[in-house]
Design a protein around this motif. Sequence first.
Motif, PDB file in Angstrom:
ATOM      1  N   SER A   1      -1.929  17.738  25.408  1.00  9.48           N
ATOM      2  CA  SER A   1      -1.868  16.288  25.634  1.00  9.48           C
ATOM      3  C   SER A   1      -0.413  15.873  25.777  1.00  9.48           C
ATOM      4  O   SER A   1       0.497  16.680  25.548  1.00  9.48           O
ATOM      5  CB  SER A   1      -2.426  15.541  24.417  1.00  9.48           C
ATOM      6  N   ALA A   2      -0.210  14.593  26.069  1.00 12.29           N
ATOM      7  CA  ALA A   2       1.141  14.028  26.041  1.00 12.29           C
ATOM      8  C   ALA A   2       1.584  13.894  24.588  1.00 12.29           C
ATOM      9  O   ALA A   2       0.753  13.860  23.684  1.00 12.29           O
ATOM     10  CB  ALA A   2       1.125  12.659  26.709  1.00 12.29           C
TER      11      ALA A   2
ATOM     12  N   GLU B   1       1.662  14.453  30.114  1.00 18.33           N
ATOM     13  CA  GLU B   1       1.179  15.824  29.924  1.00 18.33           C
ATOM     14  C   GLU B   1       2.054  16.839  30.657  1.00 18.33           C
ATOM     15  O   GLU B   1       2.117  18.003  30.273  1.00 18.33           O
ATOM     16  CB  GLU B   1      -0.274  15.929  30.398  1.00 18.33           C
TER      17      GLU B   1
ATOM     18  N   PHE C   1      -5.996  16.002  30.867  1.00 16.27           N
ATOM     19  CA  PHE C   1      -6.110  14.593  31.256  1.00 16.27           C
ATOM     20  C   PHE C   1      -5.955  14.357  32.745  1.00 16.27           C
ATOM     21  O   PHE C   1      -6.138  13.259  33.216  1.00 16.27           O
ATOM     22  CB  PHE C   1      -5.047  13.815  30.458  1.00 16.27           C
TER      23      PHE C   1
ATOM     24  N   ARG D   1      -9.155   7.935  28.634  1.00 20.01           N
ATOM     25  CA  ARG D   1      -8.423   8.195  27.403  1.00 20.01           C
ATOM     26  C   ARG D   1      -9.111   9.279  26.570  1.00 20.01           C
ATOM     27  O   ARG D   1     -10.334   9.318  26.471  1.00 20.01           O
ATOM     28  CB  ARG D   1      -8.249   6.903  26.581  1.00 20.01           C
ATOM     29  N   GLY D   2      -8.314  10.131  26.012  1.00 13.89           N
ATOM     30  CA  GLY D   2      -8.857  11.255  25.243  1.00 13.89           C
ATOM     31  C   GLY D   2      -9.308  12.407  26.132  1.00 13.89           C
ATOM     32  O   GLY D   2      -9.923  13.364  25.668  1.00 13.89           O
ATOM     33  N   GLY D   3      -8.978  12.326  27.420  1.00 14.74           N
ATOM     34  CA  GLY D   3      -9.540  13.254  28.398  1.00 14.74           C
ATOM     35  C   GLY D   3      -9.061  14.698  28.328  1.00 14.74           C
ATOM     36  O   GLY D   3      -9.650  15.581  28.957  1.00 14.74           O
ATOM     37  N   SER D   4      -8.018  14.972  27.551  1.00 20.40           N
ATOM     38  CA  SER D   4      -7.566  16.368  27.465  1.00 20.40           C
ATOM     39  C   SER D   4      -8.623  17.263  26.824  1.00 20.40           C
ATOM     40  O   SER D   4      -8.665  18.467  27.109  1.00 20.40           O
ATOM     41  CB  SER D   4      -6.270  16.459  26.658  1.00 20.40           C
ATOM     42  N   ASP D   5      -9.449  16.693  25.965  1.00 24.34           N
ATOM     43  CA  ASP D   5     -10.547  17.489  25.386  1.00 24.34           C
ATOM     44  C   ASP D   5     -11.437  18.008  26.511  1.00 24.34           C
ATOM     45  O   ASP D   5     -11.850  19.169  26.522  1.00 24.34           O
ATOM     46  CB  ASP D   5     -11.413  16.628  24.444  1.00 24.34           C
TER      47      ASP D   5
ATOM     48  N   THR E   1       1.289   8.210  26.089  1.00 22.45           N
ATOM     49  CA  THR E   1       0.331   7.648  27.053  1.00 22.45           C
ATOM     50  C   THR E   1       0.180   6.136  26.848  1.00 22.45           C
ATOM     51  O   THR E   1       0.162   5.368  27.818  1.00 22.45           O
ATOM     52  CB  THR E   1      -1.031   8.360  26.941  1.00 22.45           C
TER      53      THR E   1
HETATM   54  N1  ASP Z   1      -2.835  11.648  26.635  1.00 21.49           N
HETATM   55  C1  ASP Z   1      -4.161  11.154  26.957  1.00 21.49           C
HETATM   56  C2  ASP Z   1      -4.540  10.010  26.042  1.00 21.49           C
HETATM   57  O1  ASP Z   1      -3.759   9.652  25.180  1.00 21.49           O
HETATM   58  C3  ASP Z   1      -5.196  12.230  26.940  1.00 21.49           C
HETATM   59  C4  ASP Z   1      -5.447  12.886  25.600  1.00 21.49           C
HETATM   60  O2  ASP Z   1      -4.595  12.863  24.717  1.00 21.49           O
HETATM   61  O3  ASP Z   1      -6.523  13.457  25.431  1.00 21.49           O
HETATM   62  O4  ASP Z   1      -5.576   9.434  26.201  1.00 21.49           O
END
Ligand code: ASP
Length: 407
Positions: free
Chosen positions: A41-42, A74, A136, A150-154, A47
């Motif tokens: 992730s970043a 990222e 992401f 958001r949260g897309g790195s998962d 982000t």
């Molecule tokens: N950096 C992105 C976010 O903050 C993706 C992630 O962290 O999963 O939403």
Amino acid sequence: MARIVQKFGGTSVADIERIRNVALKVKAEVDAGNEVAVVVSAMGGVTDRLVGYVREISPLYDAREYDAVVSSGELVTSGLLALALQAEGIEARSWQGWQIPIHTDDVHGKARITGIDSSDIEARMAAGQVAVVPGFQGIAPSNRITTLGRGGSDTSAVALAAALNADRCDIYTDVDGVYTADPRIVPRARKLARITYEEMLEMASQGAKVLQTRSVELAMKERVHLQVRSSFDDAPGTLLVDEGEIVENVLVSGITYNRDEAKVTLTGLGDRPGVAAAVFGPLADANINVDMIVQGASEDAERADMTFTVSRADLGKAKEVLEGIRKDVTFREIVADPNVVKVSVIGVGMRSHAGVAQQMFSTLAEKGINIHVISTSEIKVSVLISEDYAELALRALHTAYGLDSDD
Ligand code: ASP
Ligand code: ADP
Ligand code: MG
């Protein structure tokens, strides 16, 4: 030898020291003889800051430029981690989403991965190189950069694990697993050694942000072995499993909250066949998702009050759309309340046991908490309550369902 995807979230790569720590976690897997791809992730907070810049410069921003900006966090961490790995004597390189490529659709800001061509990465991994991949992000058919929500790195990690046919996908984060409730709100929450995919999917979609909902959906579909664990210690994490692998017979596995909803009530709605379609059709046409719905009687037999929830971000747009339907539907006023929270109890045990909902209602009643809207599914009961009572409700329910840890 196994093939492993490791994913590290924002807190885990928040500064250089932590990136070095991540490099050691990766090194441990390499030293154990595994082939490793890493998704990052970043840096924590980056982000949010990038999103803030975009909104500041352009409130009605072009989503393609939003993606160009917010995907950059990222890129920084993937390059830095590749360098940190090299400093540990490990052969590594970073790959930007378009270089792999990670293909997505063109829904900028919340794109879906449509395919990953992992052949180049696989060849390098087979030759002993660690692939460091920014989460992401992907690339649309138009050749423009997309982000996955958001949260897309998962989701990036799970999709890469599926493409690589990995033996494991380990999600490293700032908690050491999935808990019965958000441990930051419920101090007595317990870590779950295992949770079913289905319960995790429901928990994620009802607000437990420890995994992005789409990542769980994808893991379930692609049969990815997913594990949530801490990047700060070696405690065993939480394993996602099929229902048959759970031996304990618990009714409720988790409790979640979601502050992202807003309540809308149309008062004195002219009650006639087709009125629900006349209200919800235009909302759907405007791409506004409606979640919970309840229709109640009002003083006048010909009229009813209709209450429902939309995401907070959509509230303004929803009010506009509803003003626009006055020509087809009669109602007195639109009452909007963003200060609500949805609390949900989740568990596959509910399928075979009655009384779970009743216990929720009586527990909240004992605390004097008023329920605005209720919705249920096979393995979940949700209530909408005033935001002021969120923490009280979560803790009381956690105790009532016997989930509190002993210490
Ligand atoms: N950096 C992105 C976010 O903050 C993706 C992630 O962290 O999963 O939403
Ligand atoms: P990352 O940056 O590693 O992706 P996130 O902040 O997205 O991390 O997700 C981890 C956070 O999810 C935890 O810090 C925790 O506060 C929150 N969380 C919410 N519900 C739960 C839960 N049931 N179990 C564990 N963590 C949860
Ligand atoms: Mg996350």
